[in-house]
Enzyme design. Structure first.
Site, PDB file in Angstrom:
ATOM      1  N   HIS A 206       6.521  -3.470  -3.863  1.00 45.76           N
ATOM      2  CA  HIS A 206       5.367  -4.367  -3.795  1.00 45.76           C
ATOM      3  C   HIS A 206       4.170  -3.924  -4.621  1.00 45.76           C
ATOM      4  CE1 HIS A 206       3.726  -1.376  -1.005  1.00 45.76           C
ATOM      5  NE2 HIS A 206       2.559  -1.936  -1.196  1.00 45.76           N
ATOM      6  N   ARG A 207       4.121  -2.676  -5.067  1.00 46.45           N
ATOM      7  CA  ARG A 207       2.921  -2.212  -5.768  1.00 46.45           C
ATOM      8  C   ARG A 207       2.799  -2.837  -7.150  1.00 46.45           C
ATOM      9  NH1 ARG A 207      -0.002   1.552  -3.152  1.00 46.45           N
ATOM     10  NH2 ARG A 207       1.049   2.672  -1.466  1.00 46.45           N
TER      11      ARG A 207
END
Length: 365
Positions: A206-207
């Site tokens: 998700h980063r």
């Protein structure tokens, strides 16, 4: 004592659960403000339901947006809530935009701020989270560090006098949920029984450094797809949208795309997995606490203890994803760098002691 907690994202809801319970058990008033940074029910409401957290007293419903837009939308509502309640402490959690916005809103109107999970450092200034946590630590009045390593960082930055080591509240909730799901395993959401019938991996990505770079995202997908067992990719809605925009199919090779899971289900899936692959700070630590090997898809980690103890390895250039994920299980360890499940009680005691000390100082003046 009145505590106003500000949360807005999945990891913060997990940290909130034991704090909410400990404050109410001790007879303190607890006001919960949800910024709405994570608004998808699978990333928000389900955590309140599954972890038994009291419903938020206020939801600002800011939704998504750029860092500036999201933070700016939070500030007026947070300032209004803090002024209305005038809590003993504004308690902020972790390193999100919600954390920084609440800190700014509070300190500008001279309301005391306590930062839970203070002192974590990746030393990667390209990470928005790194700026959020550093700025919050230097503005807050009480810094609640989860580990001696975090305390050492705060000491190096001249913040030792307002810092305390309390342990990690995520360990509190994970250990409780671990025992519950062993007794009554939950059914995964949107995952076929075949995918978890035998050996499998759990993955999250998700980063921004991974999802917003098409080359890195492609390398991660290629590595996951090449693994020798099903990979349950618990896909954040933003990852799905970004991959589609780049034309990168997620469902290929060994990858089984699934929605984010309720927290108890996530714990159950991870504890039975062969390994975890992630860029999430929280999941690295959860994998360690469950003694499941983790491969972190980043060049650094805030949770250095997981690496030092051999249960986590970093793959910053994404050149050996499949090779690292299939490495032998590390040697067993009895180490408890994040505590043994009583951090929330320590947090409440430190908040109360600091409030009493402040009141005493004001009385003496």
């Amino acid at each position: 004592m009145k505590i106003l907690s500000v949360v807005g994202a999945r990891p913060q809801f997990v940290k909130l659960a034991p704090i909410d319970r400990a404050l109410r058990d001790a007879g303190h008033e607890h006001v919960i403000v949800h910024t709405g940074q994570h608004y998808d029910p699978a990333l928000s409401q389900v955590f309140f339901d599954d972890l038994g957290i009291a419903a938020p007293d206020l939801n600002l419903e800011v939704g998504s947006g750029s860092h500036a837009t999201q933070t700016a939308r939070m500030l007026p509502g947070l300032e209004d809530a803090i002024e209305r309640h005038r809590p003993t402490w504004v308690l902020v959690y972790g390193d999100t935009n919600s954390t920084l916005a609440a800190t700014l809103a509070a300190v500008k109107i001279h309301q005391p701020v306590a930062h839970l999970e203070a002192g974590l450092r990746s030393f990667n200034r390209r990470m928005p989270e790194e700026h959020n946590r550093v700025l919050t630590d230097h503005a807050a009045d009480l810094l609640l560090a989860p580990t001696p390593t975090a305390m050492a960082h705060l000491t190096d930055e001249g913040l030792a006098s307002r810092s305390r080591v309390v342990g990690d509240v995520m360990a509190d909730v994970l250990l409780r949920v671990r025992d519950a799901v062993r007794a009554d395993p939950p059914v995964p959401v949107g995952i076929s029984a075949d995918a978890v019938a035998d050996e499998y991996f759990v993955a999250t990505v998700h980063r921004a450094e991974n999802t917003d770079d098409p080359d890195r995202l492609q390398a991660i997908v290629d590595g996951l797809a090449a693994l020798p067992a099903p990979v349950l990719l618990l896909a954040h809605p933003r990852l799905v949208a970004t991959a589609a925009r780049f034309g990168i199919p997620l469902e290929q090779g060994s990858i089984v795309v699934a929605p984010p899971q309720p927290y108890p289900t996530l714990v159950a899936l991870v504890q039975d997995a062969r390994g975890v692959l992630t860029d999430s700070g929280g999941l690295q630590k959860e994998a360690f606490l469950l003694r499941v090997p983790c491969t972190t898809l980043r060049t650094e980690t805030e949770w250095v203890e997981t690496v030092e103890l051999g249960w986590n390895v970093l793959d910053g250039d994404l050149s050996a994803v499949a090779e690292l994920a299939t490495r032998p299980t590390p040697a067993p360890t009895d180490a408890h760098p994040y505590g043994t499940g009583d951090a929330a009680g320590a947090v409440v005691r430190e908040l109360s002691a600091a409030a009493d000390a402040t009141a005493l100082a004001r009385g003496a003046a």
